[in-house]
Design an enzyme around this catalytic site. Structure first.
Site, short mmCIF file in Angstrom:
data_model
loop_
_atom_site.label_atom_id
_atom_site.label_comp_id
_atom_site.label_asym_id
_atom_site.label_seq_id
_atom_site.Cartn_x
_atom_site.Cartn_y
_atom_site.Cartn_z
N ARG A 33 44.99 58.08 38.72
CA ARG A 33 45.06 56.68 38.29
C ARG A 33 44.09 55.80 39.07
O ARG A 33 43.74 56.06 40.20
CB ARG A 33 46.48 56.14 38.52
N ARG A 51 30.85 55.34 28.38
CA ARG A 51 29.77 55.91 27.56
C ARG A 51 28.43 55.67 28.23
O ARG A 51 27.58 56.55 28.28
CB ARG A 51 29.77 55.26 26.16
N CYS A 92 41.02 53.02 24.35
CA CYS A 92 41.37 51.75 25.03
C CYS A 92 42.63 51.18 24.38
O CYS A 92 42.73 51.11 23.16
CB CYS A 92 40.24 50.73 24.87
N GLU A 117 47.47 46.67 27.69
CA GLU A 117 48.59 46.85 28.63
C GLU A 117 49.75 45.97 28.18
O GLU A 117 49.54 44.91 27.57
CB GLU A 117 48.13 46.40 30.04
N ARG A 164 43.10 49.14 33.76
CA ARG A 164 43.70 50.33 34.36
C ARG A 164 43.09 51.57 33.73
O ARG A 164 42.69 51.53 32.56
CB ARG A 164 45.22 50.34 34.12
N TYR A 181 42.64 51.68 43.75
CA TYR A 181 43.05 50.35 43.29
C TYR A 181 42.13 49.33 43.96
O TYR A 181 42.16 49.18 45.18
CB TYR A 181 44.51 50.08 43.65
N ARG A 201 49.61 48.74 43.97
CA ARG A 201 50.06 49.84 44.85
C ARG A 201 49.60 49.59 46.28
O ARG A 201 48.72 50.28 46.79
CB ARG A 201 49.49 51.17 44.34
#
Ligand code: DC
Length: 336
Positions: free
Chosen positions: A7, A63, A74, A77, A89, A106, A114
């Site tokens: 992530r 790309r 895509c 969220e 994200r 992050y 986080r």
């Protein structure tokens, strides 16, 4: 082959195409660099963007980095109330022939997602009595990260000089003590415990003669260099809220968020006076105000690392605000 997922997240300053592409590119490059991922290792990538980012697809940046045949998608969220804004994200699936431990990345204000994994740093500077330590403590608790009161370190150094019979404003009395002085801080439930040469001096450093001594030793560059080095070492290891006079300008120039917290001298003196009365000290308001004004001048007029608002710090005047209001304002700034 072994399959993994890793992530990452990053924030974007403005909702425009250039920013979205630049930040997504940066995020992907950091994620790949940190985990030694090559394009041929990637199976697929899912991107999400918050609903306030709608001027470009983050996948376009992938790309452009040469990920021409990797499946990408895509999504938007979830728009959860109070959540971090302008955030991209990424969830990347990869495969390797060998075992790996992957590290998430992050960046920017996304560190707030986080703080246990990222290096989230909040710098709070300002003059004495502006409410820095109370605000910083509450904020650290809210974000579940460490609080570091750098003033306590200058106070410990000031105490050391006094205990050795020296004058804290005389560099010839201070510098010879520096090398043999050990100043350490450990987080505790109410803030931090301060150790001077292994001795707990947390309460002792709060008296007003130590305040003055701290301000005096703080004008000596050699003292600042030693203490700043310790502060930076701590900030490299932990997400934290750090308060002081030179955090945004000098100690943490790349802090996630910088705040300059101030209030009128009268209001700051009133707070300090009430605090002293509460501790049973009989002192008159005028004396406290005079001490505050003198300390402001001492901290702001020194030549090395003076008290100054960093250009990229947000100014908050707490004169007519409650502690909760200030903390909420900073949390809002963290998320916007
Ligand atoms: O925040 P405080 O009142 O505990 O700080 C005591 C003194 O230490 C303050 O007058 C100036 C000095 N100081 C400093 O020079 N740099 C810092 N980062 C923190 C405090």
């Amino acid at each position: 082959m072994k399959t993994y997922a890793v992530r990452g997240a990053i924030t974007v300053k403005e909702n425009n195409r250039e920013q979205i592409l630049m930040q997504t590119r940066f995020l992907l490059e950091e994620l790949m660099k940190k985990n030694a991922i090559k394009i041929q290792d990637i199976i697929s990538i899912i991107f999400t963007a918050t609903s306030d980012l709608n001027t470009e697809y983050p996948a376009v940046a992938a790309r452009e980095l040469g990920m021409t045949s990797i499946p990408l998608i895509c999504c938007q969220e979830m728009n959860v109330v109070g959540s971090l804004s302008k955030c991209i994200r990424v969830l990347m699936h990869v495969q390797f022939s060998e075992e790996r431990i992957l590290t998430p990345v992050y960046l920017g204000k996304a560190a707030i997602l986080r703080p246990d994994l990222a290096n989230l740093t909040v710098a709070i500077d300002g003059p004495a009595g502006a409410g820095k330590s109370t605000v910083a403590k509450l904020l650290a608790k809210k974000l579940n990260i460490m609080y570091l009161d750098t003033g306590a370190m200058y106070r410990a150094m000031g105490l050391k000089v006094i205990e050795n019979g020296g004058d804290p404003s005389n560099r010839d009395d201070v510098i010879p003590l520096l090398e043999s002085t050990d100043i350490a801080v450990r987080p505790n439930n109410t803030g931090q415990t301060v150790y001077l040469d292994g001795r707990d001096v947390t309460d002792k450093i709060r008296s007003s003669y130590v305040s003055k001594a701290a301000s005096d030793v703080g004008t000596i560059p050699e003292v600042r260099k030693k203490l700043v080095r310790i502060q930076q070492q701590i900030a490299n290891k932990f997400s934290l809220v750090m308060d002081g006079r030179d955090i945004g300008t000098y100690v943490l120039p790349y802090a996630t968020l910088k705040v300059f917290l101030t209030a009128s001298p009268e209001e700051r003196a009133r707070r300090r006076w009430k605090e002293l009365l509460g501790r049973g000290c009989t002192v008159d308001f005028k004396t406290v105000l005079q001490e505050i004004i003198e300390r402001d001048a001492n901290d702001s007029n020194r030549t090395y690392a003076p008290l100054r608002k960093a250009d990229d710090a947000v100014l908050i005047d707490s004169t007519n605000k409650s502690i909760e209001q200030v903390v909420n304002e900073i949390v809002y700034l963290m998320k916007s």
